[in-house]
Design a protein around this motif. Structure first.
Motif, short mmCIF file in Angstrom:
data_model
loop_
_atom_site.label_atom_id
_atom_site.label_comp_id
_atom_site.label_asym_id
_atom_site.label_seq_id
_atom_site.Cartn_x
_atom_site.Cartn_y
_atom_site.Cartn_z
N TRP A 96 2.88 2.35 -8.25
CA TRP A 96 1.58 2.83 -8.71
C TRP A 96 1.36 4.21 -8.11
O TRP A 96 1.49 4.40 -6.89
CB TRP A 96 0.45 1.92 -8.22
N ILE A 97 1.02 5.15 -8.94
CA ILE A 97 0.70 6.50 -8.46
C ILE A 97 -0.80 6.70 -8.68
O ILE A 97 -1.29 6.68 -9.81
CB ILE A 97 1.49 7.58 -9.22
N ILE A 98 -1.53 6.87 -7.56
CA ILE A 98 -2.98 7.00 -7.63
C ILE A 98 -3.33 8.43 -7.23
O ILE A 98 -2.95 8.91 -6.15
CB ILE A 98 -3.66 6.02 -6.67
N TYR A 105 -9.94 12.28 -1.43
CA TYR A 105 -8.88 11.50 -0.78
C TYR A 105 -8.96 10.07 -1.27
O TYR A 105 -9.98 9.63 -1.80
CB TYR A 105 -8.97 11.61 0.75
N ILE A 106 -7.88 9.34 -1.06
CA ILE A 106 -7.76 7.99 -1.60
C ILE A 106 -7.92 6.98 -0.47
O ILE A 106 -7.27 7.08 0.57
CB ILE A 106 -6.39 7.78 -2.29
N VAL A 107 -8.81 5.99 -0.70
CA VAL A 107 -9.00 4.88 0.23
C VAL A 107 -8.37 3.63 -0.40
O VAL A 107 -8.67 3.30 -1.56
CB VAL A 107 -10.49 4.62 0.52
N LEU A 108 -7.51 2.97 0.35
CA LEU A 108 -6.87 1.75 -0.12
C LEU A 108 -7.13 0.63 0.90
O LEU A 108 -6.90 0.80 2.09
CB LEU A 108 -5.36 1.96 -0.28
N VAL A 109 -7.56 -0.51 0.39
CA VAL A 109 -7.79 -1.70 1.22
C VAL A 109 -7.01 -2.86 0.59
O VAL A 109 -7.30 -3.26 -0.54
CB VAL A 109 -9.29 -2.06 1.31
N ILE A 110 -6.01 -3.34 1.31
CA ILE A 110 -5.24 -4.51 0.87
C ILE A 110 -5.95 -5.74 1.44
O ILE A 110 -6.00 -5.95 2.65
CB ILE A 110 -3.78 -4.44 1.35
N THR A 111 -6.51 -6.53 0.57
CA THR A 111 -7.35 -7.65 1.01
C THR A 111 -6.55 -8.92 1.33
O THR A 111 -6.99 -9.74 2.14
CB THR A 111 -8.38 -7.97 -0.09
N ALA A 149 -6.26 5.38 4.35
CA ALA A 149 -6.92 6.51 3.69
C ALA A 149 -6.03 7.74 3.81
O ALA A 149 -5.48 8.05 4.89
CB ALA A 149 -8.28 6.79 4.31
N SER A 150 -5.87 8.43 2.72
CA SER A 150 -5.03 9.63 2.71
C SER A 150 -5.84 10.85 3.12
O SER A 150 -7.07 10.79 3.23
CB SER A 150 -4.46 9.82 1.31
N ARG A 151 -5.11 11.96 3.33
CA ARG A 151 -5.78 13.25 3.54
C ARG A 151 -5.76 14.10 2.28
O ARG A 151 -6.43 15.13 2.21
CB ARG A 151 -5.09 14.02 4.67
N THR A 152 -4.98 13.65 1.32
CA THR A 152 -4.87 14.38 0.07
C THR A 152 -5.33 13.47 -1.08
O THR A 152 -5.75 12.33 -0.87
CB THR A 152 -3.43 14.83 -0.18
N ASN A 153 -5.22 14.00 -2.29
CA ASN A 153 -5.72 13.27 -3.46
C ASN A 153 -4.63 12.51 -4.22
O ASN A 153 -4.79 12.20 -5.38
CB ASN A 153 -6.41 14.23 -4.42
N LEU A 154 -3.49 12.20 -3.52
CA LEU A 154 -2.40 11.54 -4.21
C LEU A 154 -1.67 10.59 -3.26
O LEU A 154 -1.28 11.00 -2.17
CB LEU A 154 -1.41 12.58 -4.77
N ILE A 155 -1.49 9.33 -3.69
CA ILE A 155 -0.70 8.37 -2.93
C ILE A 155 0.17 7.58 -3.91
O ILE A 155 -0.10 7.55 -5.12
CB ILE A 155 -1.55 7.38 -2.10
#
Length: 633
Positions: A96-98, A105-111, A149-155
């Motif tokens: 997945w490219i977000i 920036y992108i925040v991701l939470v794996i629940t 959480a990233s520092r950029t706009n792409l993960i």
């Protein structure tokens, strides 16, 4: 040359747009052929729900503040997106490219995660350009949230599925900026570049703010999971809409700390100026006043509460779970309950003990159950009508009962005959009862029976009435009537022993009256016969006298006179006999007999075809005078 540059720019924009669109549509949605949708399926507890992990009103639903994303087949925040690896075929690698807009920036939470524990064949990794934000995760049945959480706009998220039935992972991601306005009822907040061990250098977001806004009357609960900042970085929390509001806390290091706002807004501000800044991860939820708190409208109460008479309470279809302090669906019929919890059962049920001693939600004692609902026991009673004959009756009844398994016991008892009783059982609503006694009062009882089941003992409802059987007509003998019956005037009549004695007395009296009547009748007949004989003798004498009147011979007259005297003497003797036999009669009767005799004599004389002469008249006069003298004596 300019044309060539424009061409390459268009190609770059097209590829960038395709990358974002493929991420947010095809990859996020995927195919549902391999995923079992459990949204809306009936459940008992939240752990029964895989997709939503929340059991709401006995069905898998979304927690407050979330809605069901039909594409992702999961509950999502309004500003969040779901990632679910169950859409990926087995034994496959997938990326997945977000990406977000610039300066985000992108925040991701794996629940949750469930892997094969073989990190070479089944795992997930997260990377940002050349930095590895999350190394291989291959936990089994892991439900502790992982914050990134990233520092950029792409993960990029890389997933290697197993060749067996492990679920993989589920998660949420957000696109965050320097200033964030959060209006969802719940969500996650993660500072840029978290966890900090993956980054070196100054943060690209030196000042980041989050404004959380709830409904009017509600308040906000902030849970700081981890705060680990490097001096001089600080996280500020304000009880209001901005940094000028009253401060709740200024924090640099804390774990699992919860703060609550007074109003419906909460403001967070992170100031970062260190070379290797730390970071923090938190979650929040908005809610109204809790159960039992004062309110002026339902909007001021939590989503699962209503404002009732100035207090926040559970809705009528819920009860307060004292363990979780949340409103839970009321229990349906037959479910185990506890007497210590009020309003635990549905409104038409009550927590009571069944026939085997288990506390369950059942119908009240004065009600019966049908298809999970309760109805009054009075519906089991019947309304009876019938036709009544001499030796049998036909009864028919109706009932309001909804249960098809109700049976009936019909019993009867005679009030005049101890042996006149019986009973029978039927599942029908009509019955014939024979071998009854005519013209007797019977008490009939129709008992509705609802047999015992898994929860209840048997129930009985009685309907009693009294009726009189008809008489048997045209009887000629007592043996044609029933027991304790007697045939009187060609009619069978009920009688007891006392009644039979009374009837015997009456019968004897009637016989005596009849005998007296016959004796009197015989006496009258004898009197009439005597009178008739006297009339006959008198007529004979007169006839002879009339024959002598025609003879001129004087001697003949003397003989006839002698004969007349003999005849008169015979009449006198006959009269004396009657007189002595009827000595008890009064003077009026004597006079009546005298007058009658006279009239009869006159009648005999009148019937004679020969006209009387003077001598005959004198002879009749002598007879009358003789009779009058005798009677007067």
């Amino acid at each position: 040359m300019k044309v060539l540059n424009c061409f390459f720019l268009c190609v770059f924009l097209f590829l960038y747009t395709l990358s974002v669109s493929s991420l947010t549509t095809s990859n996020s949605c995927g195919t549902k052929t391999s995923m079992k949708l459990d949204f809306g399926i009936e459940c008992n507890v939240s752990s029964d729900c895989w997709t939503t992990n929340y059991c709401n009103k006995s069905r898998c639903g979304c927690p407050p503040g979330l809605y069901f994303d039909t594409c992702a087949s999961s509950c999502v925040k309004k500003n969040g997106f779901i990632i679910n690896s169950m859409e990926i075929p087995l034994d496959t690698s997938y990326n997945w490219i977000i990406s977000g807009k610039p300066n985000s920036y992108i925040v991701l939470v794996i629940t949750e995660a469930d892997f094969f524990r073989n990190c070479t064949e089944n795992y997930v990794t997260v990377s940002e350009t050349s930095n590895l934000l999350l190394n291989k995760v291959c936990h089994s049945n892991y439900f502790t949230p992982l914050y990134l959480a990233s520092r950029t706009n792409l993960i990029t998220i890389t997933y290697k599925s197993a060749n067996s039935g492990f679920r993989g992972f589920k998660g949420l991601y957000y696109i965050s900026e320097n200033e964030n306005n959060l209006t969802d009822t719940s969500g996650y907040i993660v500072s840029p570049g978290y966890p900090p061990i993956m980054y070196i250098g100054y943060s690209t977001f030196p000042k980041t703010t989050w404004l959380i806004t709830a409904k009017t009357g509600h308040y906000i609960t902030l849970s700081l999971q981890v705060v680990n900042l490097t001096y001089p970085d600080v996280l500020y929390v304000y009880d209001g809409p901005n940094a000028t509001s009253s401060s709740i806390v200024n924090v640099t290091h804390v774990t699992n700390k919860t703060y609550t706002s007074t109003f419906n807004t909460l403001f967070l501000q992170l100031i970062s100026s260190s070379y290797n800044p730390g970071g923090f991860a938190a979650s929040y939820a908005t809610q109204g006043q809790s159960h039992g708190r004062v309110c002026n409208s339902t909007h001021a109460c939590s989503d699962d509460l209503v404002c009732n008479e100035g207090l926040c309470e559970c809705n009528t279809s819920y009860y307060l779970d004292n363990t979780t302090k949340t409103c839970t669906n009321r229990l349906s019929f037959g479910v185990n309950c506890s007497f210590s919890v009020s309003d635990m059962c549905l409104s038409n049920l009550t927590c009571t003990t069944d026939r085997f001693g288990t506390d369950r939600c059942l119908c009240p004692d004065d009600m019966y159950e049908y298809l999970g609902s309760c109805y009054p026991d009075l519906e089991l009673r019947v309304s009876v009508s019938g036709k009544f004959f001499a030796n049998f009756v036909y009864l028919i009844w109706t009932t309001l009962s909804r249960r098809p398994d109700v049976t009936y016991i019909v019993s009867w008892m005679s009030s005049q005959n101890e042996a006149g009783h019986g009973n029978l059982s039927t599942s029908l609503s009509e019955v014939y009862i024979s071998s009854l006694s005519p013209q007797q009062s019977y008490t009939f009882t129709v008992t509705s029976v609802l047999k015992s089941d898994s929860f209840y003992n048997s129930k009985y409802m009685h309907t009693t009435f009294t009726a009189l059987t008809e008489s048997l007509y045209f009887c000629t003998e007592n043996n044609q009537c029933g027991a304790s019956m007697i045939c009187i005037n060609q009619t069978c009549v009920s009688t007891s022993e006392e009644t039979k004695d009374g009837m015997d007395t009456l019968q004897n009296a009637l016989i005596a009256i009849a005998v007296i009547g016959w004796v009197a009748t015989i006496g009258v007949v004898v009197a009439v016969i005597i009178v008739c004989l006297r009339k006959k003798d008198a007529g004979t004498s007169l006839t002879r006298d009339s024959g002598l009147d025609k003879n001129p011979d004087e001697s003949g007259l003397k003989k006839d006179t002698g004969l007349f005297k003999k005849s008169s003497g015979a009449i006198d003797n006959s009269y004396n006999s009657v007189h002595f036999n009827q000595a008890t009669q009064n003077t009026d009767e004597d006079t009546y007999v005298n007058n009658t005799t006279l009239q009869n004599n006159l009648a005999v004389h009148t019937d004679t075809s020969v006209e009387p002469d003077t001598n005959t008249y004198e002879a009749m006069t002598n007879v009358r005078e003789t009779e009058d003298i005798y009677l007067n004596k």
